[in-house]
Design an enzyme around this catalytic site. Structure first.
Site, PDB file in Angstrom:
ATOM      1  N   ASP A  37     -10.092  11.207  24.871  1.00 44.43           N
ATOM      2  CA  ASP A  37      -8.846  11.626  25.907  1.00 44.43           C
ATOM      3  C   ASP A  37      -9.223  13.345  25.681  1.00 44.43           C
ATOM      4  O   ASP A  37      -9.181  14.054  26.645  1.00 44.43           O
ATOM      5  CB  ASP A  37      -7.563  11.636  25.421  1.00 44.43           C
ATOM      6  CG  ASP A  37      -7.394   9.991  25.522  1.00 44.43           C
ATOM      7  OD1 ASP A  37      -7.809   9.155  26.207  1.00 44.43           O
ATOM      8  OD2 ASP A  37      -6.536   9.641  24.500  1.00 44.43           O
TER       9      ASP A  37
ATOM     10  N   GLY B 168      -3.224   9.479  29.290  1.00 40.77           N
ATOM     11  CA  GLY B 168      -3.132  10.818  30.176  1.00 40.77           C
ATOM     12  C   GLY B 168      -2.182  11.621  29.398  1.00 40.77           C
ATOM     13  O   GLY B 168      -2.389  13.117  29.507  1.00 40.77           O
TER      14      GLY B 168
ATOM     15  N   GLY C 170      -0.634   7.823  24.559  1.00 40.23           N
ATOM     16  CA  GLY C 170      -0.697   7.310  26.145  1.00 40.23           C
ATOM     17  C   GLY C 170      -2.027   8.497  26.648  1.00 40.23           C
ATOM     18  O   GLY C 170      -1.822   9.741  26.152  1.00 40.23           O
TER      19      GLY C 170
ATOM     20  N   VAL D 160      -8.571   7.998  17.195  1.00 39.03           N
ATOM     21  CA  VAL D 160      -7.466   7.816  18.280  1.00 39.03           C
ATOM     22  C   VAL D 160      -7.580   9.037  19.235  1.00 39.03           C
ATOM     23  O   VAL D 160      -7.231  10.120  18.522  1.00 39.03           O
ATOM     24  CB  VAL D 160      -6.459   7.256  17.799  1.00 39.03           C
ATOM     25  CG1 VAL D 160      -5.422   7.218  18.940  1.00 39.03           C
ATOM     26  CG2 VAL D 160      -6.437   6.081  16.717  1.00 39.03           C
TER      27      VAL D 160
ATOM     28  N   SER E  49      -4.166   1.973  29.800  1.00 39.27           N
ATOM     29  CA  SER E  49      -3.847   0.480  30.158  1.00 39.27           C
ATOM     30  C   SER E  49      -2.693   0.505  31.293  1.00 39.27           C
ATOM     31  O   SER E  49      -2.088   1.536  31.381  1.00 39.27           O
ATOM     32  CB  SER E  49      -3.432  -0.318  28.944  1.00 39.27           C
ATOM     33  OG  SER E  49      -2.384   0.116  28.491  1.00 39.27           O
TER      34      SER E  49
ATOM     35  N   LEU F 282       0.961  -1.179  -0.133  1.00 40.15           N
ATOM     36  CA  LEU F 282      -0.023  -0.023   0.079  1.00 40.15           C
ATOM     37  C   LEU F 282       0.816   1.117  -0.123  1.00 40.15           C
ATOM     38  O   LEU F 282       2.035   1.240   0.657  1.00 40.15           O
ATOM     39  CB  LEU F 282      -0.808   0.046   1.239  1.00 40.15           C
ATOM     40  CG  LEU F 282      -1.812  -1.182   1.488  1.00 40.15           C
ATOM     41  CD1 LEU F 282      -2.602  -1.274   2.766  1.00 40.15           C
ATOM     42  CD2 LEU F 282      -2.680  -1.502   0.429  1.00 40.15           C
ATOM     43  N   ARG F 283       0.433   2.321  -0.767  1.00 42.21           N
ATOM     44  CA  ARG F 283       1.014   3.605  -0.721  1.00 42.21           C
ATOM     45  C   ARG F 283       0.537   4.413   0.591  1.00 42.21           C
ATOM     46  O   ARG F 283      -0.543   4.482   0.682  1.00 42.21           O
ATOM     47  CB  ARG F 283       0.726   4.454  -1.799  1.00 42.21           C
ATOM     48  CG  ARG F 283       1.611   5.594  -1.921  1.00 42.21           C
ATOM     49  CD  ARG F 283       1.375   6.214  -3.133  1.00 42.21           C
ATOM     50  NE  ARG F 283       1.745   5.574  -4.429  1.00 42.21           N
ATOM     51  CZ  ARG F 283       3.224   5.493  -4.820  1.00 42.21           C
ATOM     52  NH1 ARG F 283       3.827   6.019  -4.208  1.00 42.21           N
ATOM     53  NH2 ARG F 283       3.475   4.640  -5.931  1.00 42.21           N
TER      54      ARG F 283
ATOM     55  N   PRO G 208     -15.924   6.056  31.203  1.00 41.00           N
ATOM     56  CA  PRO G 208     -15.806   4.891  30.077  1.00 41.00           C
ATOM     57  C   PRO G 208     -16.468   5.220  28.647  1.00 41.00           C
ATOM     58  O   PRO G 208     -17.155   6.205  28.895  1.00 41.00           O
ATOM     59  CB  PRO G 208     -16.516   3.961  30.923  1.00 41.00           C
ATOM     60  CG  PRO G 208     -17.544   4.668  31.477  1.00 41.00           C
ATOM     61  CD  PRO G 208     -16.887   6.124  31.967  1.00 41.00           C
TER      62      PRO G 208
ATOM     63  N   ASN H 130      -2.116  12.374  26.313  1.00 41.11           N
ATOM     64  CA  ASN H 130      -3.004  13.086  25.427  1.00 41.11           C
ATOM     65  C   ASN H 130      -3.830  14.325  25.913  1.00 41.11           C
ATOM     66  O   ASN H 130      -4.191  15.372  25.310  1.00 41.11           O
ATOM     67  CB  ASN H 130      -3.876  11.889  24.683  1.00 41.11           C
ATOM     68  CG  ASN H 130      -3.288  11.197  23.843  1.00 41.11           C
ATOM     69  OD1 ASN H 130      -2.026  11.379  23.091  1.00 41.11           O
ATOM     70  ND2 ASN H 130      -3.975   9.900  23.259  1.00 41.11           N
TER      71      ASN H 130
END
Length: 313
Positions: free
Chosen positions: A252, A39, A37, A248, A136, A26-27, A183, A41
Site C-alpha cells: 500500500d 485504501g 484496509g 503489512v 478484499s 508468549l510475552r 498486484p 493505508n
C-alpha cells in the site's frame, strides 16, 4: 488529490513477540491498534507526506466507531452499515516474520453497496487526480464491484489504480480500462494461472494483462523490488536491505509512493520502492513519513534482464 475506496476496512491490532510458538504462553513486547484496509493505508501514507487525499469506506458497530477514532484527521466519507467493521490481528516476530489473522468482515446489503458507490460517485464529481480502489470485498458484494468502480471512474475521466486479488482482480483486469494494476508477485501468478519464476515470465504475464485493455502494471516483488510494465517500458528497481519489522501495508505504501507525484515512470518507480522499503522497517501497519523515505538509496532504475530469477535478485 487522490481519492481512495476501501470496501472492507479494518482495525488492525499488531502484537510483537520474540517468536511465535503454537500452544505456548508468549510475552508480548508491544501492541498497537491502527486504522487498516488497503485504501485506508494508501490515504494515511499520502496524508503523512502532505499529499491531499480523501478516503471512502463503510463503517459499522463498535469496530466502526474505533476505526473512525483511529482515522484521526484523515479526510473521509464514511458510509454507515449494519454489520460490524472487522478487526485483524498481526503477529510480528523479532526476525521479521509476519503472521496475519484477517477476519472476513461484515456482509453488506445491496442497499449498502449502492450507498458506497453513490458516495464514490459524489467524490469523483470533484475531479480527483486518481482514484485508488483496493482490498478484499466484504461478504455480499459481487466480484464485479471493481468493474463498476472502473466504469464510474471512466465516466468522470479519472484514472483508476486497483490493488486487489483473486476473483475481484480477475473480473476487473479482464474487463480492462484500468490505468494501473498493482498486484504482487503471487497475485499476478494466480491471475494468469502459472508460475512466474523469472523477470521475463513476470514481464510476459504483465504484458498479457495489458493486452486485455489495461495501461500499466506495477508488480511488487517484496525484498526484490518492483517491476513496472507499460506499453513502452519495462523498468525495475530495488531498495536497500533493511531489517524487516512488518510487511503489512508495504504494498500500500509502495502504491502511495508511486502516485504521490506527477513524474516520469522511472521516478514514480523509485518513489514506490523507497516508500515500500521504508514501510517494512516500521512496526505493524505504520506508514512511512517523509523522513523515513530514502529515495537516494534505491538502486538505479533499469531495464531488467528477463533471465533473472526472482528468488535470486
Amino acid at each position: 488529490m487522490i481519492l481512495t475506496l476501501t470496501p472492507n476496512p479494518s482495525v488492525d491490532h499488531t502484537l510483537e513477540v520474540d517468536s511465535l510458538v503454537r500452544g505456548e504462553v508468549l510475552r508480548v513486547h508491544a501492541t498497537r491498534a491502527q486504522a487498516g484496509g488497503k485504501g485506508v493505508n494508501v490515504s494515511r501514507a499520502l496524508l503523512g507526506a502532505g499529499v491531499p487525499t480523501r478516503a471512502v469506506l463503510p463503517v459499522g458497530g463498535g469496530g466502526g466507531a474505533e476505526l473512525t477514532t483511529l482515522l484521526g484527521d484523515l479526510p473521509r466519507v464514511t458510509v454507515p452499515i449494519d454489520g460490524e467493521t472487522r478487526g485483524n490481528v498481526t503477529v510480528t516476530e523479532a526476525d521479521g516474520t509476519t503472521t496475519k489473522l484477517n477476519a472476513a468482515g461484515p456482509a453488506l446489503s445491496t442497499e449498502e453497496v449502492e450507498a458506497l458507490l453513490a458516495a464514490l460517485d459524489d467524490e469523483l464529481s470533484h475531479s480527483p487526480d486518481w482514484v485508488v480502489a483496493s482490498g478484499s470485498l466484504p461478504a455480499g458484494v459481487p466480484d464485479d464491484l471493481y468493474v463498476r468502480v472502473a466504469r464510474l471512474a471512466a465516466s468522470y475521466g479519472v484514472p483508476l489504480a486497483l490493488d486487489t486479488s483473486g476473483a475481484p482482480l480477475a473480473a476487473a483486469a479482464s474487463a480492462g480500462s484500468i490505468a494501473l494494476l498493482k498486484p504482487n508477485h503471487e497475485e499476478l501468478s494466480a491471475l494468469v494461472d502459472r508460475a512466474l519464476p523469472t523477470v521475463g515470465t513476470v514481464t510476459e504475464a504483465a504484458r498479457e494483462v495489458l493486452s486485455w485493455g489495461n495501461e500499466a502494471v506495477l508488480v511488487t516483488l517484496g525484498s526484490h523490488g518492483a517491476l513496472l510494465v507499460t506499453g513502452q517500458d519495462v523498468l525495475w528497481a530495488r531498495g536497500p536491505r533493511v531489517r524487516t519489522r512488518s510487511t503489512v501495508g508495504a504494498g500500500d505504501s509502495a502504491l502511495a509512493g508511486f502516485l504521490s507525484r506527477e513524474d516520469t515512470p522511472q521516478e514514480r518507480l523509485r518513489q514506490a520502492v523507497a516508500w515500500g522499503t521504508a514501510a517494512v522497517a516500521l512496526p505493524g501497519t505504520t506508514v512511512p513519513q517523509p523522513d523515513d523515505v530514502a529515495t537516494d538509496s534505491v538502486s538505479p532504475v533499469t531495464e531488467p534482464d528477463p533471465l533473472w530469477r526472482i528468488d535470486k535478485l
